[in-house]
Design a protein around this motif. Sequence first.
Motif, short mmCIF file in Angstrom:
data_model
loop_
_atom_site.label_atom_id
_atom_site.label_comp_id
_atom_site.label_asym_id
_atom_site.label_seq_id
_atom_site.Cartn_x
_atom_site.Cartn_y
_atom_site.Cartn_z
N VAL A 10 3.47 23.81 -16.55
CA VAL A 10 3.80 23.33 -17.89
C VAL A 10 3.02 22.05 -18.20
O VAL A 10 2.49 21.89 -19.31
CB VAL A 10 5.33 23.12 -18.05
N ALA A 11 2.91 21.15 -17.24
CA ALA A 11 2.12 19.92 -17.44
C ALA A 11 0.67 20.27 -17.74
O ALA A 11 0.06 19.68 -18.64
CB ALA A 11 2.21 19.01 -16.21
N THR A 12 0.13 21.22 -17.00
CA THR A 12 -1.25 21.66 -17.22
C THR A 12 -1.42 22.23 -18.62
O THR A 12 -2.37 21.90 -19.33
CB THR A 12 -1.66 22.70 -16.16
N PHE A 13 -0.49 23.07 -19.02
CA PHE A 13 -0.54 23.69 -20.34
C PHE A 13 -0.47 22.64 -21.45
O PHE A 13 -1.31 22.64 -22.36
CB PHE A 13 0.61 24.69 -20.47
N LEU A 14 0.49 21.73 -21.37
CA LEU A 14 0.65 20.73 -22.43
C LEU A 14 -0.52 19.75 -22.47
O LEU A 14 -1.02 19.42 -23.55
CB LEU A 14 1.97 19.98 -22.25
N CYS A 15 -0.99 19.31 -21.31
CA CYS A 15 -2.15 18.41 -21.29
C CYS A 15 -3.39 19.12 -21.81
O CYS A 15 -4.23 18.50 -22.48
CB CYS A 15 -2.39 17.87 -19.88
N VAL A 100 -5.85 8.47 -21.87
CA VAL A 100 -5.56 9.19 -23.12
C VAL A 100 -4.41 8.53 -23.86
O VAL A 100 -4.56 8.12 -25.01
CB VAL A 100 -5.25 10.68 -22.84
N GLN A 101 -3.28 8.43 -23.21
CA GLN A 101 -2.09 7.92 -23.88
C GLN A 101 -2.16 6.42 -24.19
O GLN A 101 -1.80 6.00 -25.28
CB GLN A 101 -0.83 8.25 -23.06
N LEU A 102 -2.63 5.63 -23.23
CA LEU A 102 -2.71 4.19 -23.47
C LEU A 102 -3.66 3.84 -24.61
O LEU A 102 -3.28 3.08 -25.52
CB LEU A 102 -3.09 3.46 -22.18
N PRO A 103 -4.88 4.38 -24.64
CA PRO A 103 -5.75 4.08 -25.80
C PRO A 103 -5.18 4.62 -27.12
O PRO A 103 -5.39 4.02 -28.17
CB PRO A 103 -7.07 4.78 -25.46
N THR A 104 -4.45 5.71 -27.06
CA THR A 104 -3.83 6.24 -28.27
C THR A 104 -2.88 5.21 -28.85
O THR A 104 -2.92 4.91 -30.05
CB THR A 104 -3.08 7.55 -27.98
N VAL A 105 -2.04 4.65 -27.99
CA VAL A 105 -1.02 3.70 -28.44
C VAL A 105 -1.61 2.35 -28.81
O VAL A 105 -1.17 1.71 -29.77
CB VAL A 105 0.07 3.55 -27.35
N THR A 106 -2.64 1.92 -28.09
CA THR A 106 -3.16 0.56 -28.30
C THR A 106 -4.35 0.49 -29.25
O THR A 106 -4.64 -0.59 -29.78
CB THR A 106 -3.58 -0.08 -26.95
N ILE A 107 -5.03 1.61 -29.48
CA ILE A 107 -6.23 1.58 -30.33
C ILE A 107 -6.12 2.55 -31.50
O ILE A 107 -6.16 2.14 -32.66
CB ILE A 107 -7.50 1.87 -29.49
N ASN A 108 -6.00 3.84 -31.22
CA ASN A 108 -6.07 4.82 -32.29
C ASN A 108 -4.89 4.74 -33.26
O ASN A 108 -5.10 4.77 -34.48
CB ASN A 108 -6.23 6.24 -31.73
N ILE A 109 -3.68 4.63 -32.76
CA ILE A 109 -2.53 4.55 -33.67
C ILE A 109 -2.58 3.28 -34.52
O ILE A 109 -2.36 3.35 -35.74
CB ILE A 109 -1.19 4.70 -32.92
N ARG A 141 -15.23 6.64 -31.48
CA ARG A 141 -15.63 6.30 -30.10
C ARG A 141 -14.45 6.50 -29.15
O ARG A 141 -14.58 7.15 -28.11
CB ARG A 141 -16.14 4.86 -30.03
N TRP A 142 -13.29 5.98 -29.51
CA TRP A 142 -12.14 6.11 -28.63
C TRP A 142 -11.61 7.54 -28.61
O TRP A 142 -11.07 7.98 -27.58
CB TRP A 142 -11.06 5.10 -29.00
N ASN A 143 -11.76 8.28 -29.68
CA ASN A 143 -11.34 9.67 -29.62
C ASN A 143 -12.24 10.48 -28.69
O ASN A 143 -11.77 11.35 -27.97
CB ASN A 143 -11.30 10.32 -31.01
N ARG A 144 -13.54 10.18 -28.68
CA ARG A 144 -14.43 10.86 -27.73
C ARG A 144 -14.06 10.52 -26.30
O ARG A 144 -14.07 11.39 -25.42
CB ARG A 144 -15.89 10.51 -28.02
N ILE A 145 -13.71 9.27 -26.04
CA ILE A 145 -13.26 8.87 -24.71
C ILE A 145 -11.98 9.62 -24.35
O ILE A 145 -11.85 10.17 -23.25
CB ILE A 145 -13.06 7.34 -24.64
N ARG A 146 -11.02 9.64 -25.26
CA ARG A 146 -9.76 10.36 -25.00
C ARG A 146 -10.01 11.84 -24.77
O ARG A 146 -9.38 12.46 -23.92
CB ARG A 146 -8.77 10.17 -26.17
N THR A 147 -10.94 12.40 -25.52
CA THR A 147 -11.26 13.82 -25.36
C THR A 147 -11.82 14.09 -23.97
O THR A 147 -11.36 15.00 -23.27
CB THR A 147 -12.28 14.27 -26.44
N LEU A 148 -12.79 13.31 -23.57
CA LEU A 148 -13.39 13.48 -22.24
C LEU A 148 -12.35 13.32 -21.14
O LEU A 148 -12.28 14.14 -20.21
CB LEU A 148 -14.53 12.48 -22.05
N LEU A 149 -11.53 12.30 -21.24
CA LEU A 149 -10.55 12.05 -20.19
C LEU A 149 -9.40 13.05 -20.21
O LEU A 149 -8.88 13.41 -19.15
CB LEU A 149 -10.04 10.61 -20.27
N SER A 150 -9.01 13.53 -21.37
CA SER A 150 -7.96 14.55 -21.40
C SER A 150 -8.47 15.87 -20.82
O SER A 150 -7.74 16.56 -20.10
CB SER A 150 -7.42 14.75 -22.82
#
Length: 164
Positions: A10-15, A100-109, A141-150
């Motif tokens: 389930v973790a694999t699927f959701l991630c 992924v999650q930390l940059p989402t909360v601190t930068i993208n949001i 830029r940060w979305n590309r980073i999140r994409t690569l890391l996710s």
Amino acid sequence: MNLFLLVIAVATFLCSLVAGFLFAFAVVAMPGIGRLGDREFIRTFQVMDRVIQNNHPLFLVVWLGSVVVLIVAIVMGFGRLGGVDLFLLVAAAATYIFGVQLPTVTINIPLNNQLQAVEVNGLDEGEASKVRLGFEPRWNRWNRIRTLLSCTAAALLVGLLIRL
């Protein structure tokens, strides 16, 4: 299938769903709206982001569920895994949470929220251009980073599933 294996699956699927979402934004949504004029770009992003910020239930289940299930997997994994398998799980979780999650909360949001506060109709062309330039390059830029890391985290989880 035992409970631990189910949690990993389930973790694999959701991630993987989150990785696909970020990938779609990186290669389709943002390049697509990037071709719009400044006001249209701002307004279009505001509309798309509003769907997410209005707590779309399916999005919330996938996004927040990926974190919860991954944390459960880590807790369960420490009692069950060792060596390479434990390394894969910890590496996937660290990559996903911190990359992924930390940059989402601190930068993208925060960038999304700044853009949401803009009244597009009240902007002249110069102001619209300035708002866009203050948002788009950093967000992309940060979305590309999140994409690569996710995608990396999802691949690590797939690798773990194959080994288990």
